[in-house]
Design a protein around this motif. Structure first.
Motif, short mmCIF file in Angstrom:
data_model
loop_
_atom_site.label_atom_id
_atom_site.label_comp_id
_atom_site.label_asym_id
_atom_site.label_seq_id
_atom_site.Cartn_x
_atom_site.Cartn_y
_atom_site.Cartn_z
N LYS A 114 0.95 -1.00 -0.01
CA LYS A 114 0.06 0.23 -0.11
C LYS A 114 1.08 0.95 -0.13
O LYS A 114 0.53 2.20 -0.87
CB LYS A 114 -1.16 0.00 0.88
CG LYS A 114 -1.84 -1.20 0.92
CD LYS A 114 -2.87 -1.33 2.49
CE LYS A 114 -4.05 -1.87 2.07
NZ LYS A 114 -4.95 -1.92 3.49
N GLU A 119 5.74 -4.20 -5.60
CA GLU A 119 5.41 -5.86 -5.10
C GLU A 119 6.25 -5.99 -4.87
O GLU A 119 7.52 -5.93 -4.43
CB GLU A 119 5.31 -6.79 -6.94
CG GLU A 119 4.59 -6.85 -7.40
CD GLU A 119 4.53 -7.53 -8.88
OE1 GLU A 119 5.54 -8.13 -8.98
OE2 GLU A 119 3.05 -8.10 -9.59
N ASN A 164 -2.27 -4.70 -0.78
CA ASN A 164 -4.03 -4.49 -0.93
C ASN A 164 -4.05 -5.54 -1.79
O ASN A 164 -3.76 -6.10 -2.13
CB ASN A 164 -3.55 -3.46 -2.55
CG ASN A 164 -3.27 -1.99 -1.85
OD1 ASN A 164 -3.98 -1.52 -1.02
ND2 ASN A 164 -2.52 -1.03 -2.59
N GLY A 165 -5.36 -5.98 -1.99
CA GLY A 165 -5.91 -6.74 -2.45
C GLY A 165 -6.30 -7.62 -1.73
O GLY A 165 -6.43 -8.94 -2.23
N PHE A 166 -6.54 -8.11 -0.43
CA PHE A 166 -6.23 -9.34 0.78
C PHE A 166 -8.05 -9.16 1.37
O PHE A 166 -7.75 -9.11 2.55
CB PHE A 166 -5.72 -9.35 1.28
CG PHE A 166 -4.33 -9.99 0.94
CD1 PHE A 166 -3.98 -10.89 0.04
CD2 PHE A 166 -3.32 -9.25 0.33
CE1 PHE A 166 -3.17 -11.59 -0.62
CE2 PHE A 166 -2.34 -9.65 -1.02
CZ PHE A 166 -1.94 -10.88 -1.20
N GLU A 167 -8.93 -7.98 1.55
CA GLU A 167 -10.04 -7.96 1.79
C GLU A 167 -10.25 -9.32 1.46
O GLU A 167 -10.88 -9.86 0.74
CB GLU A 167 -10.15 -6.86 1.43
CG GLU A 167 -9.85 -5.32 2.03
CD GLU A 167 -9.31 -4.96 0.86
OE1 GLU A 167 -8.84 -5.51 -0.46
OE2 GLU A 167 -8.21 -4.86 1.42
N LYS A 170 -12.56 -10.63 -1.73
CA LYS A 170 -11.17 -10.79 -3.25
C LYS A 170 -10.83 -12.07 -3.06
O LYS A 170 -10.64 -13.04 -2.74
CB LYS A 170 -10.28 -9.73 -2.91
CG LYS A 170 -10.50 -8.33 -1.99
CD LYS A 170 -11.09 -7.24 -3.34
CE LYS A 170 -11.68 -5.38 -3.51
NZ LYS A 170 -10.20 -5.36 -2.64
N GLU A 171 -11.03 -11.88 -4.80
CA GLU A 171 -9.72 -12.68 -5.41
C GLU A 171 -8.71 -12.47 -5.19
O GLU A 171 -8.33 -11.67 -6.20
CB GLU A 171 -11.11 -13.68 -6.48
CG GLU A 171 -11.79 -13.91 -6.37
CD GLU A 171 -13.11 -14.72 -7.55
OE1 GLU A 171 -12.75 -14.08 -8.53
OE2 GLU A 171 -14.18 -16.01 -7.45
N VAL A 172 -7.59 -13.32 -5.68
CA VAL A 172 -6.25 -13.10 -5.92
C VAL A 172 -5.25 -14.45 -6.74
O VAL A 172 -6.00 -15.29 -6.25
CB VAL A 172 -6.11 -12.94 -4.62
CG1 VAL A 172 -3.58 -12.60 -4.29
CG2 VAL A 172 -6.16 -12.19 -3.61
#
Length: 395
Positions: A114, A119, A164-167, A170-172
């Motif tokens: 964040k 990465e 980001n993106g691990f709520e 969510k699809e990862v």
């Protein structure tokens, strides 16, 4: 003695009362000391927070086994037959379901930070129900546990804070595989909160690991007693493994950022030299500005020592004021600050800066050193200044 103390107090009060005549120079000394102390405390808080995060995960009741010579889990490979041999060893705790042994996988995946948008490596750990049960302080804070046999995972609170993106929901995507986040867990702020957890069989399948693992965690029959496990390893040539308590393992991993504390002292010491140059100038100016007062007091019978102590006290007060200001700034800006850094397995470890009383003591010591050194030589000049020369200088 009472007369000397009274003289020192009088001179000190006179010196402090004259600070308003040198307000900006005095404030510069305070600010310089504050900056040095704040930077030192920031480095120390970073190192302490990292060490606390690592050591908080360890238990002397749990042993961790890895391939002989492996510095961390990422370098280790363990086969299923080795797991079976360890499970039958003496010294392993058992319950109604059998030995409390958890073979685990540890693979590296990518996450987007964040703070920087770049990465960074995150550990994806594969484990079973026994492995979950061994993390006694693990609790779900949101959502639910992953369902075995599915592409579901749960994320540590540290990962959720820093990436980001691990709520939940969510699809990862990691490579060709799509995972769904179904829960968030906490382990009391230790290193496990920097991980993603999923079913070990699914990870073995997705990453072509067959029946291999990277570490074995097991509960010891007797707290901290590794001897039966080590004897089994020594006796069985197929077990090229090393055993240590989880507490020992994470304590050793936590020492890797101790260089940060050393680096902080080096940087602060270099900066302190610059602060000393300015502080010395301030104190020499103070002595010159008070030459008439010093001479008058000397003529009235005040001792050289009182002039020396009064000047030292002035420098110490300014430096301590700077130290207090720097400590306050460090506490407000850094205490509890979340960040992450590269750990021993080349993955991100999420941790918080941790201010503690012992760090404030170190900051105070540095401030006092700055004050004493910056005041000593000007104080020596004040103490040795002849009365006549002082009056000539003042006119």
């Amino acid at each position: 003695m009472g007369s000397l103390i009274a003289q020192i107090v009088s001179v000190t009060l006179m010196n402090l009362g004259s600070l308003r005549r040198r307000l900006w120079m005095s404030l510069a000394m305070v600010f310089a000391s504050a900056v040095v102390v704040a930077i030192l405390l920031a480095f120390l808080a970073m190192a302490k927070g990292f060490e606390a995060t690592m050591s908080g995960a360890g238990s002397s009741q749990i042993a961790i086994l890895m391939r002989e010579g492996s510095a961390s889990e990422i370098n280790s490979v363990i086969l299923q037959d080795q797991v079976n041999l360890i499970a039958e060893s003496a010294g392993v705790a058992r319950d109604t379901n059998g030995p409390l042994v958890s073979p685990e996988l540890y693979v590296i995946v990518d996450g987007l930070k964040k703070s920087t948008g770049t990465e960074a490596n995150i550990p994806l750990r594969g484990l079973n129900e026994t492995g979950m049960a061994m993390r006694n302080n693990m609790r779900m804070v949101e959502g639910r546990m992953f369902t075995p046999g599915t592409n579901e995972m749960i994320v540590g609170e540290g990962v959720l804070r820093e990436f980001n993106g691990f709520e939940i929901g969510k699809e990862v995507r990691f490579g060709k595989n799509l995972w769904t986040v179904v829960g968030v867990f906490s382990t009391g702020g230790n290193i496990f909160e920097s991980e993603l957890w999923a079913d070990i069989k699914i990870i073995q399948s997705h990453y072509n690991r067959g029946n291999s693992y990277q570490s074995i965690r097991l509960q010891l029959e007797n707290n901290g007693d590794l001897k039966p496990i080590q004897e089994t390893i020594k006796r069985e040539p197929r077990l090229n493994l090393e055993a240590q308590t989880e507490q020992e393992y994470f304590a050793s991993q936590g020492k890797q950022l101790q260089y940060i504390a050393t680096f902080g002292w080096i940087i602060s010491s270099v900066m302190a030299l610059g602060a000393l140059a300015g502080a010395l100038n301030t104190m020499y100016t103070s002595v010159a500005d008070r030459a008439r007062e010093i001479a008058t007091l000397r003529a009235l019978g005040f001792s050289n020592f009182s002039a020396f102590c009064g000047t030292i006290a002035e420098a110490m007060v300014l430096a301590v004021a700077g130290g207090l200001l720097g400590s306050l700034a460090a506490y407000l800006f850094f205490d509890g600050l979340n960040t992450s850094t590269l750990g021993g397995s080349f993955t991100q470890v999420v941790f918080s800066f941790e201010m503690s009383p012992d760090l404030f003591v170190q900051g105070a010591v540095l401030a006092l050193v700055i004050g004493f050194i910056s005041g000593f030589f000007p104080a020596w000049r004040a103490a040795r200044m002849p009365v006549v020369v002082a009056f000539r200088h003042a006119t």
